[in-house]
Structures are given as C-alpha cells and as structure tokens.
Design an enzyme around this catalytic site. Structure first.
Site, mmCIF file in Angstrom:
data_model
loop_
_atom_site.group_PDB
_atom_site.id
_atom_site.type_symbol
_atom_site.label_atom_id
_atom_site.label_comp_id
_atom_site.label_asym_id
_atom_site.label_seq_id
_atom_site.Cartn_x
_atom_site.Cartn_y
_atom_site.Cartn_z
ATOM 1 N N GLY A 1 0.909 -1.096 -0.052
ATOM 2 C CA GLY A 1 0.156 -0.082 -0.037
ATOM 3 C C GLY A 1 0.747 1.159 0.061
ATOM 4 O O GLY A 1 2.158 1.387 0.002
ATOM 5 N N ARG B 1 -4.359 9.332 18.535
ATOM 6 C CA ARG B 1 -5.043 10.530 17.896
ATOM 7 C C ARG B 1 -5.413 9.952 16.391
ATOM 8 O O ARG B 1 -5.871 11.062 15.597
ATOM 9 C CB ARG B 1 -3.977 11.619 17.609
ATOM 10 C CG ARG B 1 -3.558 12.178 19.084
ATOM 11 C CD ARG B 1 -2.901 13.536 19.016
ATOM 12 N NE ARG B 1 -1.872 13.796 18.205
ATOM 13 C CZ ARG B 1 -1.230 14.904 17.980
ATOM 14 N NH1 ARG B 1 -1.633 16.029 18.676
ATOM 15 N NH2 ARG B 1 -0.359 14.772 17.147
ATOM 16 N N GLY C 1 0.778 5.669 1.273
ATOM 17 C CA GLY C 1 0.047 6.885 1.860
ATOM 18 C C GLY C 1 0.825 8.205 1.410
ATOM 19 O O GLY C 1 1.683 8.039 0.688
#
Length: 365
Positions: A12, A126, A14
């Site tokens: 993948g 977060r 990002g």
C-alpha cells in the site's frame, strides 16, 4: 534494499510512506515494512516517524497493538519500520459486510485495553479509525499507525491538528484540542459504530452529502444517530451514545470505564466476556518517548570507551589460587607460552578450574 530482508511485493501507499511485504532472512518470517517516501522526508515527518517507532516499540508487547520487529535506515537513507504482517483490516471487513455484535464488542474491549495501556504511559494515538485496526494472522484485532501519536500532556508551544474527519470528536474538528482521553473515547465508539452499521456515524446514504465539510458540520452538532441496522439490541445505542456525547465531560472518563460498559453489555447479551488486559502500573513511567526528536537514526554504535579495555586486559593477567587453608589467594601470572587462570567460585560449592591455553578455553574440572 534493506539488510537482512528480501523484497516480495507492495502492500500500500500513503501520503508520507509506502508499505511493502518483505521476507526477513533471520529469523525467517514475513514482515510489513513501512518506508518513508524520499520526497516526503523533512524534519517534521522524521520527528513523527521517530516517535512512531519509539511508541510502537514501547507498546507493541500488548496483544492488541501491532508488533514492531525493527526500525532503521535503508540503503538509500530512508527510515523504515518492519512490523508484523497483518493480512486484513477492519475497514475492509466492514465494507464487505457489517460485523456480528459479539465480534464488535470483543474488538471494542481489546482496543480499549490497548488504548488504556497507552494512556497510562502518557501517550495518545490521535487517529483511531477502522483502517488503523488490522487483523493479524490469528484473526485478532491489533491497533496500528501511531504516526501522529502525542504525549498526553504535551508542553510544546504548538499543536498539530491531524485527524480523520468521520471518526474525530467535535472538539478536535473545532481545533479546541489536538487530542485527549475523551476524544479517543469518542473515536473508538465511532469506530465500533462503523463496524456495526457498515458506515461511519454521520454519513448519509446520499454520498454527495458526505464531503469533509458536510461531515464536519454534522459532527460539530453531535446529535447521536441511532444505529441504522435492523435487529440490533437497543442496549448498543445506549452504550455508544454514552461515549459520543457532544460535551467531552459527559463521556466515559477513561478507556477503562468504556471497557467496563462494553463488558457489561456482553454479559447482558449473554455473550462471552472479553478479558480486559492492561500493562502493570510500574511499567507506565519507564522510558518516556521523545516526541520532538528529529535526529537521524542509524546503526547502533558502541558507547564503551576504548581505554576501558585496559582493565579487561589487566584482569586476564590475574589468577586466583587456593592456599593450604582453602582460602583464595590472588597473584599476577608470569608471561609465558602457557597461561593458566584458576578461578575459585563459591565457598562451599566446590572448586571450579578453568584452563586457558594461549587464550583459548581448554578444560573445565
């Protein structure tokens, strides 16, 4: 090129990093390797990456947090993390079909325990959302991607507001805080809602009305939407609504409290009650993570001064013998072709004699 690893295939990509499948040479195993993109390396990204490596190394012994195997620098100077390979994610699961109630409650307790452990260590995740909940090779959920983690009581001059809108609490979207225990309670509840409903809490069936701006406005008003899935017990809405109150002070005060409600719900529905596993209290204060570390990491270098080796060389010249009364006597051995060191170990435990000939171990009596 990563020393000790063989490339297999991409997994993948990002905004700041790419993830690849590698095979580690020793021990032999597959690993997911997250590598910073060359065009994304700057002091802020390096700081986040260093913190992610440190946080995951500290927390990954928890059963519900992804295990990190190694962190270092690749041959072309790009920082990387080698982690356990997880073949699926909760995001992919819920998009195929909503998950069973029992499984969602079990996932909730496990993740609440992982987050409670992080909070007790003074750390916030977060970015809690379904795509950051991986499914390991045993089919168990593990929390990943601590890339924007932060200290629970950060004393820095500025805050970084990074968020995934559909699962972020209203106060985070309003930039009143970059994160808190109560905002993470909201995000975990929103994640569990998504697994049950097949969509995030404030999404509408009309996809044209689900832009980031529209979702942000609906979340800011924070009127809890009941689960749209037919046949679910009403107790689930009561459970999630308590974690998704607009006012943070009205939510569960901690992940431990949220886990208690999740486990109580399991009991009331006649489901197996998941164990709540958190780290021991004495562990929490050890080895704080340095969130503002922008230094370049690399191979470990010995911190032992070369001069300190003199003592070791001198010690090799000293032998210990036993006198007529059985007491140890130390003397300096003479230089010769044959050096014998006699070591007396443990009064009353017998005499251990180790012979070194030309620096090599030759006998043990």
């Amino acid at each position: 090129m990563i020393a000790g690893f063989t490339y297999v295939r991409p997994l993948g990509s990002g905004g700041f990093a790419d993830v690849f499948l590698y095979e580690q040479d020793m021990p032999r195993r597959v690993a997911a390797v997250k590598v910073l993109r060359a065009d994304a390396i700057d002091p802020e990204v390096r700081r986040s990456f260093n913190a992610e490596a440190d946080v995951m190394a500290r927390l990954s012994t928890h059963a519900a947090i992804v295990t990190i195997h190694q962190a270092s620098i690749s041959a072309d100077g790009r920082p990387y993390l080698a982690m356990e390979y997880c073949p699926d994610t909760m995001a992919a699961r819920y998009k195929r079909e909503p998950l069973p109630v029992g499984e969602v409650l079990d996932v909730g307790v496990r993740l609440a325990a992982a987050l409670e452990t992080a909070h007790r260590a003074g750390l916030l995740h977060r970015d809690i959302k379904p795509s950051n909940v991986l499914i390991n090779t045993y089919g168990a959920p593990v929390l990943a991607d601590f890339g924007i983690a932060a200290a629970l009581h950060d004393t820095g001059d500025s805050e970084v507001f990074a968020m995934s809108v559909p699962w972020s609490a209203p106060e985070v979207l309003r930039e009143e805080t970059s994160g808190s225990v109560q905002s993470e309670v909201w995000s975990l509840a929103a994640t569990l809602y998504t697994l049950l409903a097949g969509r995030s809490p404030f999404e509408l069936d009309d996809r044209s009305k689900n832009t980031s701006e529209q979702l942000t406005r609906r979340i800011a008003r924070a009127t809890y939407p009941k689960l749209p899935r037919a046949g679910l017990p009403p107790i689930l809405d009561d459970l999630l609504q308590g974690a998704m109150q607009r006012d943070p002070s009205r939510r569960y005060p901690s992940m431990a409290a949220f886990a208690d409600r999740l486990r109580d719900t399991q009991y009331r529905l006649g489901l197996p009650v998941t164990a709540f596993e958190v780290a021991a209290p004495e562990w929490a204060g050890a080895m704080p993570v340095r969130f503002h570390d922008e230094s370049t990491r690399g191979p470990v270098v010995s911190t032992v001064a070369r001069d300190s080796r003199r003592a070791a060389r001198a010690a090799r010249k000293v032998s210990t013998e036993v006198d007529r009364d059985g007491l140890p006597v130390a003397r300096t051995a003479k230089r010769s072709g044959l050096s014998i060191a006699l070591i007396a170990a443990g009064a009353g435990a017998g005499l251990v004699v180790v012979a070194f000939v030309a620096g090599r171990l030759t006998g043990l009596v």
